[in-house]
Enzyme design. Structure first.
Site, mmCIF file in Angstrom:
data_model
loop_
_atom_site.group_PDB
_atom_site.id
_atom_site.type_symbol
_atom_site.label_atom_id
_atom_site.label_comp_id
_atom_site.label_asym_id
_atom_site.label_seq_id
_atom_site.Cartn_x
_atom_site.Cartn_y
_atom_site.Cartn_z
ATOM 1 N N VAL A 1 0.961 -1.142 -0.015
ATOM 2 C CA VAL A 1 0.009 0.055 -0.092
ATOM 3 C C VAL A 1 0.771 1.329 -0.069
ATOM 4 C CG1 VAL A 1 -1.904 -1.015 1.031
ATOM 5 C CG2 VAL A 1 -0.282 0.107 2.365
ATOM 6 N N GLU A 2 0.195 2.584 -0.580
ATOM 7 C CA GLU A 2 0.827 3.482 -0.633
ATOM 8 C C GLU A 2 0.451 4.682 0.634
ATOM 9 O OE1 GLU A 2 -0.725 6.238 -3.346
ATOM 10 O OE2 GLU A 2 1.208 7.462 -3.627
ATOM 11 N N THR A 3 -0.487 4.396 1.098
ATOM 12 C CA THR A 3 -1.282 5.208 2.137
ATOM 13 C C THR A 3 -1.881 4.487 3.355
ATOM 14 O OG1 THR A 3 -1.747 6.951 0.518
ATOM 15 C CG2 THR A 3 -3.020 6.957 2.504
ATOM 16 N N GLN B 1 -4.815 1.051 -2.842
ATOM 17 C CA GLN B 1 -3.468 1.275 -2.271
ATOM 18 C C GLN B 1 -3.698 1.943 -0.906
ATOM 19 O OE1 GLN B 1 -0.022 1.496 -4.131
ATOM 20 N NE2 GLN B 1 -0.945 -0.306 -4.870
#
Lengths: 317, 317
Positions: free
Chosen positions: B25-27, B255
């Site tokens: 994941v990004e966030t 994400q």
């Protein structure tokens, strides 16, 4: 919100033969505001119409969702307007709340927390129930500050919520604690009307001018939000009052005609209870509202005002 | 109440490989109460965990349904606890209400009537909206007496309702008039939580002792009852904040990982938004509550606390 099944019905018919309707039923249930009176003024021909119905041996019952007054207090209103009505003929939702508790044998050693006005307190007292809350909690405040811990009475076994112009955070917090934390605590609503029916001339004027005055539905909604429970409603359009009447007087519901000026409370109430229904156009509903394609609630009959019973009768002779 | 479709999901898995989740994941969106802090106390290992995630280039977002504080006021809370968090990383439902109005180009010549506390007012002000109501209406009363006619501002185009400990009849009446009588007036709720999350140590103590403190759902419920309309909810579990974040930062929702301690708000919020979900057991949900047959909300993963990211990472190396 509760959902009621509306019986599929054909379009309402204008009342043509009043005698036929009168002869076919034993009891007339009348909504008050917009049917019997508007504010402080009787609607034309009401005394004569009620006299005629009584002379024919019909039982008359007057219902209102307004819980701010007791039966006795309503009796005075009828008297002031020159109508002779006994307390036993009046079914206000304040009385219905107390009658419901009686009907389920609510224990006398338990207490009722009231969010509402004087009418509910008076009826609970008459029925012999212990209560707390009501107007005296109107000035109370809660400070949610460190050290705050709200105590509540563990003996509260029911919270009754009705229209309350002194509604505040304290009352919702107190009642919510009772409902959520006292095992088996009941949540009873006198009604869920979005706007209230007030019986004062000025208030009626405001009401018909569509200046919405909050109804009991607002106070009840706050509790639905905080408890995530649905209330047991004792007023219209719940059938409790109808069931109570049918039971108490041994009436078949098909022998009852509900007369009212509102489709979504009065007529629905009658239909939910399996009664005949008559809409009068002397209150908030106009003929075009009744006949609008957006309206799905069709009474059996409609007429301008209840005194049409007299003229339509005369015409039929 | 809104209904959300909960995605049919297998039972939650204990988090075993934190790196795999972090890399995917990004966030990370974190709920605050029960995840980052409890009352005035940081949960163990939080600063190190946030540092680690930042060092890996992850975007961190902190969400709360509490609308009593603005982003700036929340920023101070983080600072007091020794956490460096920028205002832009904080999404309180007070901010969400203002952001929603911005997102729909709410006209600057219209006004917002506020039933809620200071946080909402501050955010509206920052966003350049005109408002009235809020704490200053807390002491106002209505006398429903002959001659009474409540005037309301015809320029109110939105009513924002959130948690309000100075909630009273006046505010519900005023807001209801705006919603019912101003054409097109919006009805916006910061959240519908039955109980509130308060961030003070004592209040948290009361909360975990199951002394329910009313949530915004109670104030919103009063308006649902009086207007018979459903609000547009901007806080959890509505997806507005998630959509806003995804849009603002150009993030794919897959994400995002939503981390929270409550199944019915945090985890549902993540699932409604199409995100990955991680339940931490450091707040109000226990493992047995998660695994109860009565619970239908299953996150993708669960773990004791967010600092397990550090130990599970170490173990994996």
């Amino acid at each position: 919100m509760e959902s009621f099944v509306t019986k599929a019905s054909a379009s309402a018919q204008p009342l043509k033969n009043a005698d036929e309707l009168i002869d076919s039923v034993e009891t007339f249930i009348f909504d008050c505001d917009g049917v019997i009176w508007k504010g402080d003024k009787l609607i034309d021909g009401v005394p004569e119409t009620l006299d005629m119905l009584r002379s024919k041996g019909k039982r008359l019952v007057f219902v209102t969702n307004n819980s701010t007054k007791s039966r006795k207090q309503y009796g005075k209103k009828f008297e002031t307007l020159g109508l002779t009505v006994t307390e036993e003929e009046i079914f206000a939702s304040s009385f219905a709340a107390a009658a419901y508790l009686k009907s389920i044998d609510f224990p006398k050693d338990k207490k009722v927390y009231v969010v509402g006005e004087d009418g509910i307190l008076k009826e609970l007292e008459l029925a012999g129930f212990q209560y707390l809350g009501g107007p005296e909690d109107g000035g109370k405040k809660i400070e949610l500050k460190p050290g705050f811990l709200m105590e509540h009475d563990k003996d509260v076994g029911a919270v009754v919520v009705g229209f309350d112009r002194y509604f505040n955070y304290y009352k919702v917090q107190y009642g919510t604690l009772c409902i959520r934390e006292n095992p088996g605590c009941l949540f009873i609503a006198t009604n869920r009307d979005a706007v209230t029916h007030l019986t004062d001339a000025q208030e009626w004027a405001a009401y018909v001018m569509c200046i919405s005055i909050l109804g009991g539905g607002s106070m009840v909604g706050a509790f639905v939000g905080s408890t995530q429970r649905e209330p047991l409603v004792v007023g219209k359009p719940s059938t409790f009052m109808m069931d109570y009447l049918a039971n108490k007087f041994g009436i078949q519901k098909s022998q009852i005609c509900m007369v009212g000026d509102r489709l979504d409370t009065d007529i629905l109430f009658g239909q939910n209870g399996g009664c005949k229904t008559l809409l009068v156009l002397s209150g908030v509903t106009s003929l075009s509202m009744l006949q609008s394609p957006n309206n799905s609630i069709q009474p059996d009959f409609y007429t301008n005002k209840i005194s049409d019973f007299l003229s339509l009768k005369a015409a039929a002779v």
